[in-house]
Design a protein around this motif. Structure first.
Motif, short mmCIF file in Angstrom:
data_model
loop_
_atom_site.label_atom_id
_atom_site.label_comp_id
_atom_site.label_asym_id
_atom_site.label_seq_id
_atom_site.Cartn_x
_atom_site.Cartn_y
_atom_site.Cartn_z
N GLN A 44 0.83 -1.20 0.00
CA GLN A 44 0.00 0.00 0.00
C GLN A 44 0.87 1.25 0.00
O GLN A 44 1.83 1.34 0.77
CB GLN A 44 -0.90 0.00 1.22
N SER A 61 0.59 5.35 0.49
CA SER A 61 -0.25 6.47 0.93
C SER A 61 0.64 7.67 1.21
O SER A 61 1.86 7.56 1.28
CB SER A 61 -1.05 6.09 2.18
N SER A 109 -5.30 5.88 -0.91
CA SER A 109 -4.09 5.08 -1.04
C SER A 109 -4.17 4.22 -2.30
O SER A 109 -5.25 3.94 -2.82
CB SER A 109 -3.88 4.18 0.19
N GLU A 115 -2.92 7.17 7.57
CA GLU A 115 -1.70 7.01 6.78
C GLU A 115 -1.17 5.58 6.83
O GLU A 115 -0.42 5.16 5.96
CB GLU A 115 -0.63 7.98 7.28
N GLY A 147 -3.04 3.01 6.56
CA GLY A 147 -3.88 2.18 5.71
C GLY A 147 -4.62 1.10 6.46
O GLY A 147 -4.98 0.08 5.88
#
Length: 635
Positions: free
Chosen positions: A35, A37, A73, A249, A251
């Motif tokens: 991920q 972000s 994200s 942040e 995720g």
């Protein structure tokens, strides 16, 4: 008599298909993913990041199942963990050339293996809680004394401003703990000040005493108990809001951030195994500064790269990457900002950000704007020692009253984002982690297996009993119970609820409650058969007359569940959500769906003589069955 119109069967078929569609994703399992972000509050995610990540993976010779933008994200799914780790290293190296100042947060995550066409229909699995998925648990203590001290400091500035505006002379203003002391040499001035302060600062109680050391009169203002409680509650709420912004942040699919007691906050991050990373983001400090923009020729040359940054100035970047030269002298800080909300300009109808300053900040801002009309003022946000320009508007006129409006070339979404950054950049009061626990994914998998087995074996035991005791009607009841379980899981998936161990316990309890409705119906049908009613009449009367009892019992149980939902917290609310939804689905399945099955089997038989509903026992407990009952029931 016992026939459904076609539209009722269509409703049942539609409910079954939808239930199956939204239940199936829960059995696909999860796949490793990476991920990406935003690592800075001023950097926003855009769709172009999807193509950039795809290019990075292609250059590294790695293949992802898919790369897509979800919320704020970008996630890339892989077949195995080895590819996941390689992809994380490649993406982190390409996106963050300077590891000490990461612009993007690149983290390992898990996503559902369900096909993309299901995801496009929002057919997604339920979120799993900390006890099922593993993760980290923090218990944080909020320093309420610091919140009260901060309020006392703000009140001290307000008192000084009020007395100056009213032209009331004093001999000094000091803060004594969480109280504010104002000294006077004349009794008349003290009484005049007391009247003004009591009228303007209603959160404080003012008492007059004599200073033993100097002989001066002293007004001491202390926060009222209800005002102190309100300050503490607001500090706790702002801290929770700020923590939510920071946890995004990471995720985490469904973080749990909630108040515990009067001064503690529980933070649970399912799926997060990197405790150090979680503590780094949760403990992040962000500060806000307002400075004037340097617009001299030397500064213009520095922006173009044709000269050095002038002495006494610094160079920062705006969101679009445009450099801005600002003076080192700080005009105001975030401590002077009390609120920031998005809005619209009354004349041009353009999106704006409306700031509210405290008394000290309002005075300073008024003086600075009066002296710098036509110049630019930059609002900077500092995170981890790195500052970025959120916005740099032009000062159009002198701004007084403590209310500031920022406008110009902003969309509604950008205005909302900037207001969020400005009001939630830092914590209202310091927090300390007093408890920390890590739950491994293996323990979560074990909890899932045990919970699944408990529900499965509970269902099997109920099915065996119902089929043995009520024969074919027991089979109908068992199929209806399976349909109820299907609808409950589908509904939880649609709502994207978080399933935890208490939720699994509620599912097991719902099975027992749902089958109780069918027991009432079957026994009512038996009673009608004992009274000599024909089978078709007994089936119809059994369902119709049992419905009132079923409704009463479920409504009373639903009231208890709603009470748990309204007044409970954490695991109790998780249990209550599943409990209440299970009651609603059981009403639909046990009455409408089970009767649909009975109608399909028996409804078209015009000369029905017997029904398979088990032994129709006599009320007096006798061992013989009357001849008319033998004709109406199969033992």
């Amino acid at each position: 008599m016992n026939r459904y119109p076609w539209w009722k069967y269509a409703i049942l078929a539609f409910a079954f298909v939808v239930g199956l569609l939204y239940t199936v994703p829960n059995f696909y399992g999860e796949a490793p993913a990476v991920q990406v972000s935003s690592g800075k509050a001023t950097v926003k995610m855009d769709p172009a990041m999807v193509q950039r990540v795809e290019q990075i993976l292609s250059g590294a010779g790695l293949k992802a199942d898919f790369v897509l933008l979800e919320g704020s994200s970008v996630r890339a799914r892989f077949d195995d963990t080895d590819t996941q780790i390689k992809a994380k290293d490649a993406i982190a190296h390409a996106l963050n050339p300077d590891p000490n100042d990461p612009t993007w947060v690149v983290a390992l995550n898990l996503v559902s293996r369900s096909p993309q066409w299901m995801a496009s229909l929002h057919a997604l699995p339920m979120y799993l809680g900390l006890d099922l998925r593993g993760g980290v648990h923090f218990l944080m203590q909020v320093d309420m004394k610091a919140a009260l001290t901060k309020k006392a400091e703000a009140v001290t500035g307000d008192v000084r401003t009020l007395l100056r505006d009213k032209n009331i002379r004093h001999a000094g203003i000091t803060r004594e703990g969480n109280a504010v002391a104002v000294r006077f040499r004349e009794t008349a001035l003290a009484e005049q000040a007391r009247s003004v302060l009591a009228d303007q600062l209603q959160d404080l109680d003012w008492t007059a005493t004599a200073d033993a050391a100097t002989g001066d009169l002293k007004l001491v203002g202390t926060l009222k108990p209800q005002a102190a409680t309100r300050v503490q509650e607001q500090a706790l709420k702002q801290n929770i809001s700020t923590l939510n912004n920071r946890v995004n942040e990471l995720g985490v699919a469904e973080p749990v951030i909630q108040q515990q007691g009067l001064d503690r906050v529980v933070v649970q991050l399912p799926g997060v195994q990197d405790t150090a990373k979680a503590k780094d983001i949760i403990g992040r400090t962000a500060t806000l500064e307002i400075r004037l923009v340097n617009e001299t020729q030397e500064a213009v040359d520095a922006v173009r790269g044709a000269g050095p940054v002038p002495f006494g100035s610094e160079r920062f970047l705006e969101r679009g990457g445009q450099p801005v030269i600002v003076y080192r002298n700080v005009v105001l800080t975030g401590e002077n900002l009390t609120d920031a909300q998005p809005g619209f300009d009354g004349q041009t109808n353009e999106p704006t950000v409306n700031l509210t300053l405290d008394a000290r900040g309002a005075r300073i801002f008024k003086d600075v704007t009066r002296e710098n009309v036509g110049k630019r003022m930059a609002i900077l946000l500092f995170e981890k020692g790195k500052g970025e320009v959120v916005t740099a508007p032009v000062i159009r006129t002198e701004i007084g009253g403590g209310r500031v409006q920022i406008s110009g070339r902003m969309t509604t979404e950008e205005a909302s984002d900037q207001a969020l950054l400005l009001r939630a950049g830092s914590l209202a009061a310091p927090m300390e982690i007093i408890e920390e626990r890590t739950i491994g994914p293996s323990l979560g998998a074990e909890n899932i297996a045990k919970g699944f087995n408990s529900v499965l074996w509970g269902f099997v035991a109920i099915a065996v009993f119902m089929c043995a005791y009520y024969m074919l009607f027991g089979v109908f009841s068992t199929v209806a119970l399976a349909f109820n379980l299907l609808m409950l899981i589908a509904l939880l998936s649609m709502l994207q609820a978080t399933l935890s161990l208490p939720g699994i316990a509620a599912i097991a309890l719902v099975l027992g409650m749902a089958i109780d409705s069918n027991v009432l119906i079957n026994e009512r049908v038996r009673e009608e058969l004992r009274n000599g009613a024909p089978p078709q009449v007994a089936i119809s009367a059994g369902y119709e007359r049992a419905f009132a009892t079923i409704l009463d019992s479920n409504v009373t149980t639903l009231i208890a569940g709603l009470a748990l939902l309204a007044f409970g917290s954490g695991p109790v609310r998780g249990f209550a959500v599943v409990h209440c939804l299970g009651i609603l689905t059981s009403m639909f399945s046990s009455v409408m769906f089970s009767r649909g099955l009975v109608n399909l089997w028996y409804g078209r038989q015009k000369k029905l003589k017997t029904v398979a509903i088990g032994q129709v026992w006599r009320p007096n407990g006798g061992n013989t069955v009357p001849a008319e009952d033998k004709q109406n029931a199969k033992a």
